[in-house]
Design an enzyme around this catalytic site. Sequence first.
Site, PDB file in Angstrom:
ATOM      1  N   ARG A  60      79.144 -67.471  48.749  1.00  0.00           N
ATOM      2  CA  ARG A  60      80.456 -66.835  48.691  1.00  0.00           C
ATOM      3  C   ARG A  60      80.526 -65.598  49.579  1.00  0.00           C
ATOM      4  NH1 ARG A  60      82.468 -65.115  42.828  1.00  0.00           N
ATOM      5  NH2 ARG A  60      80.727 -63.711  43.102  1.00  0.00           N
ATOM      6  N   TYR A  61      79.409 -64.890  49.696  1.00  0.00           N
ATOM      7  CA  TYR A  61      79.344 -63.689  50.531  1.00  0.00           C
ATOM      8  C   TYR A  61      78.616 -64.046  51.820  1.00  0.00           C
ATOM      9  CZ  TYR A  61      80.368 -61.321  46.107  1.00  0.00           C
ATOM     10  OH  TYR A  61      80.931 -60.937  44.930  1.00  0.00           O
ATOM     11  N   ARG A  66      74.340 -63.647  51.776  1.00  0.00           N
ATOM     12  CA  ARG A  66      73.511 -63.903  50.613  1.00  0.00           C
ATOM     13  C   ARG A  66      74.017 -65.129  49.857  1.00  0.00           C
ATOM     14  NH1 ARG A  66      76.729 -59.686  50.677  1.00  0.00           N
ATOM     15  NH2 ARG A  66      77.936 -59.029  48.876  1.00  0.00           N
ATOM     16  N   CYS A  89      68.998 -71.540  29.075  1.00  0.00           N
ATOM     17  CA  CYS A  89      68.685 -70.129  28.805  1.00  0.00           C
ATOM     18  C   CYS A  89      67.925 -70.064  27.493  1.00  0.00           C
ATOM     19  CB  CYS A  89      69.966 -69.316  28.669  1.00  0.00           C
ATOM     20  SG  CYS A  89      70.980 -69.356  30.154  1.00  0.00           S
ATOM     21  N   CYS A 101      74.882 -66.740  25.500  1.00  0.00           N
ATOM     22  CA  CYS A 101      75.844 -65.655  25.301  1.00  0.00           C
ATOM     23  C   CYS A 101      77.229 -66.286  25.203  1.00  0.00           C
ATOM     24  CB  CYS A 101      75.818 -64.704  26.490  1.00  0.00           C
ATOM     25  SG  CYS A 101      74.148 -64.255  27.007  1.00  0.00           S
ATOM     26  N   CYS A 109      79.583 -66.392  28.328  1.00  0.00           N
ATOM     27  CA  CYS A 109      78.902 -66.699  29.597  1.00  0.00           C
ATOM     28  C   CYS A 109      79.876 -67.204  30.677  1.00  0.00           C
ATOM     29  CB  CYS A 109      77.829 -67.747  29.357  1.00  0.00           C
ATOM     30  SG  CYS A 109      77.016 -68.234  30.891  1.00  0.00           S
ATOM     31  N   ARG A 166      79.157 -68.866  33.202  1.00  0.00           N
ATOM     32  CA  ARG A 166      78.805 -70.239  33.605  1.00  0.00           C
ATOM     33  C   ARG A 166      78.724 -71.177  32.413  1.00  0.00           C
ATOM     34  NH1 ARG A 166      74.697 -67.819  37.185  1.00  0.00           N
ATOM     35  NH2 ARG A 166      76.065 -66.965  38.767  1.00  0.00           N
ATOM     36  N   ASP A 224      84.625 -61.553  32.607  1.00  0.00           N
ATOM     37  CA  ASP A 224      85.380 -62.543  33.375  1.00  0.00           C
ATOM     38  C   ASP A 224      86.378 -63.281  32.487  1.00  0.00           C
ATOM     39  OD1 ASP A 224      84.091 -62.023  35.787  1.00  0.00           O
ATOM     40  OD2 ASP A 224      82.421 -63.345  35.283  1.00  0.00           O
ATOM     41  N   ASP A 275      84.963 -58.934  38.830  1.00  0.00           N
ATOM     42  CA  ASP A 275      84.758 -60.080  39.721  1.00  0.00           C
ATOM     43  C   ASP A 275      86.139 -60.712  39.875  1.00  0.00           C
ATOM     44  OD1 ASP A 275      83.214 -61.842  41.272  1.00  0.00           O
ATOM     45  OD2 ASP A 275      81.580 -61.699  39.821  1.00  0.00           O
ATOM     46  N   LYS A 314      83.099 -59.237  43.899  1.00  0.00           N
ATOM     47  CA  LYS A 314      83.087 -58.030  43.059  1.00  0.00           C
ATOM     48  C   LYS A 314      83.913 -56.913  43.699  1.00  0.00           C
ATOM     49  CE  LYS A 314      78.467 -58.993  41.380  1.00  0.00           C
ATOM     50  NZ  LYS A 314      78.281 -60.136  42.296  1.00  0.00           N
TER      51      LYS A 314
END
Length: 413
Positions: free
Chosen positions: A138-139, A142, A151, A155, A158, A160, A319, A356, A363
């Site tokens: 996306r950037y 990177r 995981c 959470c 989350c 994702r 988010d 974000d 961000k």
Amino acid sequence: MQSHSCDGLAEGGEPDSALFHSLKQFHSAGRGFWNDVSDTDWNDWRWQLKNRITSLEKLQRFLPTLTPEEFEGTVLANHKLALAITPYFFNLIDGGDENCPIRRQVVPRVEETHTAPWEMSDPCGEDTHSPVPGLVHRYPDRVLFLVTDRCAAYCRYCTRSRMVSNATGYDFHPEFERQIEYVSRHPEIRDVLLSGGDPLLLGDDKLDYLLGRLRAIPHVEFLRIGTRIPIFLPQRVTPELCATLRKHHPLFISIHSNHPRELTTEARNALGRLADAGIPLGNQTVLLREVNDAPVVMRALMQKLLMCRVKPYYIYQCDLISGSAHLRSSVRRGLEIMESLRGHTSGYAAPQYVIDAPGGGGKVPINPDYILSRNKDRVIIRNFEGKIFEYPEAPDGTPLAPPPGKIEEPELV
Ligand code: SF4
């Protein structure tokens, strides 16, 4: 004009409250229901994973105070984001407090099934920036390299959740060779962030292989790992893992911690082992309603992170993930928290607050407004105490962009 010192310390900025001092203490998570388990098993990360709380039946047994909202949420969790809590992390839950900030993060609630019109399953637009499966570009310089959809615990907010735990049948299958090949074919990529799911759930050998392959690409300057393992499963941070990681420097790790109670003696020791392996540690916090959206909690968290040798890196506005409204705090609250940190405590304890941008805008830094007005001659600023100062603009002739709105020039001190 008032002078200021350069040490960033404010007089009288420390909150003098019993809550603050109690949040700053380090405690062990203890054994709780698992008193009869041997030390060997308890300290074995694979035992912790095998004995996670993953079912309604087990959750009810260990948390008899389950509310109707939590009961219903847990019944539905396996269709949205699975339930999983390590015994170690479960011990941080206060069973007598329905609003326990640890409980709110990992125990499902029925509100997760309510989706507001502006909520999304992929709020950061990752899937639309994915040139090969498991890689997000996306950037410009990177990439995000997703290695697993699992995981240690899940959470409830989350970003994702569409893929992690595979409850929605996303069927994530990273193709490491294709991901590595993409990175090697793009010389502009100098920074690779391993994430998921949690990369530190991979075995040492697999991590060694992946990091070694990426490290061998000449234009990759440094590697990063995003992980919540030191918080959910500090037993995983073994000397062997640290020895594996330190072979691949420069390697940075971003942990994810949201509440000072998560920073136990076990977590502090695990973070110390990573720091001793020469790994720079940063922390990402998600601003969460009734978890950490109070200045006293956030300040205790940031200061405690520094005591664990971790630099607070980001506070994220939560988010717009589907079913997260009950956990989302306001931007206004986030700005108040940033005001309460900047100048009132060490600059190292003040992370960057970001949103974000929904849909994949990346961000965006969000700051309280410290510039009151500016023109080609001067900038009018305020400090953390609300005192106003003038800074003469350098005579380089470059006109500054106008401020976003007309601001009356304040009276100078
Ligand atoms: S540890 Fe990270 S990837 Fe895993 S559920 Fe939590 S936020 Fe999502």
